[in-house]
Design a protein around this motif. Structure first.
Motif, short mmCIF file in Angstrom:
data_model
loop_
_atom_site.label_atom_id
_atom_site.label_comp_id
_atom_site.label_asym_id
_atom_site.label_seq_id
_atom_site.Cartn_x
_atom_site.Cartn_y
_atom_site.Cartn_z
N ASP A 239 0.82 -1.22 0.00
CA ASP A 239 0.00 0.00 0.00
C ASP A 239 0.85 1.26 0.00
O ASP A 239 0.52 2.25 -0.67
CB ASP A 239 -0.93 0.02 1.23
CG ASP A 239 -2.00 -1.06 1.17
OD1 ASP A 239 -2.32 -1.48 0.05
OD2 ASP A 239 -2.50 -1.46 2.24
N ASP A 240 1.94 1.24 0.79
CA ASP A 240 2.76 2.45 0.93
C ASP A 240 4.19 2.05 1.23
O ASP A 240 4.58 1.86 2.38
CB ASP A 240 2.20 3.33 2.06
CG ASP A 240 2.99 4.62 2.25
OD1 ASP A 240 3.88 4.89 1.41
OD2 ASP A 240 2.72 5.35 3.22
N TYR A 241 5.01 1.91 0.18
CA TYR A 241 6.39 1.44 0.31
C TYR A 241 7.24 2.38 1.16
O TYR A 241 8.23 1.97 1.76
CB TYR A 241 7.01 1.30 -1.08
CG TYR A 241 8.25 0.44 -1.12
CD1 TYR A 241 8.15 -0.94 -1.18
CD2 TYR A 241 9.52 1.01 -1.11
CE1 TYR A 241 9.29 -1.74 -1.22
CE2 TYR A 241 10.66 0.23 -1.15
CZ TYR A 241 10.54 -1.15 -1.21
OH TYR A 241 11.66 -1.93 -1.24
N SER A 242 6.83 3.66 1.21
CA SER A 242 7.61 4.65 1.95
C SER A 242 7.17 4.79 3.41
O SER A 242 7.69 5.62 4.15
CB SER A 242 7.52 6.02 1.27
OG SER A 242 6.18 6.49 1.29
N SER A 243 6.19 3.98 3.82
CA SER A 243 5.70 4.04 5.20
C SER A 243 6.84 3.84 6.18
O SER A 243 7.67 2.94 6.02
CB SER A 243 4.63 2.96 5.42
OG SER A 243 4.46 2.69 6.79
N SER A 244 6.89 4.65 7.24
CA SER A 244 7.97 4.54 8.22
C SER A 244 7.92 3.20 8.95
O SER A 244 8.96 2.63 9.28
CB SER A 244 7.89 5.70 9.23
OG SER A 244 6.65 5.67 9.91
N VAL A 245 6.71 2.70 9.20
CA VAL A 245 6.57 1.39 9.86
C VAL A 245 7.11 0.29 8.96
O VAL A 245 7.85 -0.60 9.41
CB VAL A 245 5.09 1.12 10.22
CG1 VAL A 245 4.92 -0.30 10.77
CG2 VAL A 245 4.60 2.12 11.25
N PHE A 246 6.77 0.34 7.68
CA PHE A 246 7.27 -0.66 6.74
C PHE A 246 8.79 -0.58 6.62
O PHE A 246 9.49 -1.60 6.67
CB PHE A 246 6.64 -0.45 5.35
CG PHE A 246 7.23 -1.34 4.29
CD1 PHE A 246 6.90 -2.68 4.22
CD2 PHE A 246 8.15 -0.83 3.38
CE1 PHE A 246 7.46 -3.51 3.25
CE2 PHE A 246 8.72 -1.65 2.41
CZ PHE A 246 8.37 -3.00 2.35
N MET A 247 9.31 0.63 6.49
CA MET A 247 10.75 0.81 6.32
C MET A 247 11.53 0.27 7.52
O MET A 247 12.58 -0.34 7.36
CB MET A 247 11.07 2.30 6.14
CG MET A 247 10.56 2.90 4.85
SD MET A 247 11.48 2.34 3.41
CE MET A 247 12.99 3.26 3.60
#
Length: 291
Positions: A239-247
């Motif tokens: 959904d959001d590759y730049s999400s801080s949680v994902f990163m």
């Protein structure tokens, strides 16, 4: 704070590539490069970098032996292993001996940058947590109770971020993390076996029936819980590759290759799902808690 790096690799092109990635992306400063394992331990102890980027297959002394010796002699920094070796037993051994993240060669620059950013952020959090813990412990005479409450809050917050707070197996996973932290505190130079931890937990719970069957069931619940966390993080990445949680969590808790594989599986059910490494997941949470 500016992070410091030490690179150990016998391939000069790899050393230069890593140094360039660190410099161009303002990740910190490379303070030393080493081309063999001969004097690596002494150099690591002398320079005391925040992060060591190390190959597994090195002339004279291999990367795992260097990590073990460095930690035994007091080095507290982080190890990222970058190697073409992909044998699961070797990778698992690397995690058991202190690797925070294992990156496969040939190097993917985006993966390296994301991993380093995640670990740098983790180091900064550890410093902050250490200051907070020190302050809290000084305010409370019952240090053990305060420490456990602080750790439980930290684990709960992480579990909430990765979508497994309240999941079946999450409470058992918390108990396992506590057991391993206690083991590390009592025996800092020894290694633990997850299977033994599972067996001890089943014994303590006085569960009726076959101990081995109950141990396997516990292990499966824990693995399903961690697999759910991988699914949650991968869905977030889709959904959001730049999400801080994902990163942060995609590179901290999992092998990023497996996160990408799970993302492919989410987008196409015919693709194989990503795989988890239970020990890496647990070790990474312990590291994040700053213990």
């Amino acid at each position: 704070m500016e992070m410091t790096f030490l690179i150990v690799d016998d391939d000069i092109s790899i050393r230069k590539m890593l140094g360039l990635l660190i410099k161009k992306n303002n990740l910190g400063k490379v303070i030393c490069e080493i081309e063999s394992g001969k004097d690596a331990v002494q150099e690591i102890l002398f320079y005391n970098p925040d992060i060591v980027l190390i190959d597994l297959l090195l002339p004279i002394v291999d990367g795992i032996e260097i990590m073990k010796a460095s930690k035994k002699q007091g080095y507290k920094g982080k190890f990222i292993m970058i190697s073409q070796v992909e044998d699961e037993s070797v990778v698992s051994k690397a995690y058991e001996n202190g690797v925070i993240f294992f990156i496969s060669k040939p190097i993917n620059s985006i993966e390296v940058i994301n991993v380093i950013k995640g670990i740098c952020h983790n180091i900064e959090l550890e410093h902050s947590l250490a200051l907070i813990k020190s302050a809290v412990l000084n305010l409370n005479s019952d240090k053990n109770v305060t420490r456990e409450l602080f750790i439980d809050d930290g684990i709960t917050n992480i579990f909430a971020d990765i979508g497994i707070a309240g999941a079946v197996g999450s409470n058992e996973l918390i108990k396992i993390i506590h057991k391993i932290m206690d083991f590390k505190k009592k025996s800092p130079n020894s290694t633990y076996k997850l299977q033994k931890i599972y067996y001890e937990m089943v014994q303590e719970e006085h569960v009726d029936g076959n101990l081995n069957a109950n141990k396997r069931a516990l292990e499966q619940r824990v693995r399903r819980t961690i697999q759910k966390a991988l699914e949650t993080i991968s869905e977030l990445g889709c959904d959001d590759y730049s999400s801080s949680v994902f990163m942060e969590y995609s590179t901290l808790l999992f092998d990023f290759k497996q996160v990408r594989q799970e993302m492919r599986h989410i987008n196409n059910a015919l693709e194989e799902p990503g795989k988890i490494n239970t020990k890496k997941f647990i070790e990474s949470i312990i590291t994040k808690l700053g213990s």
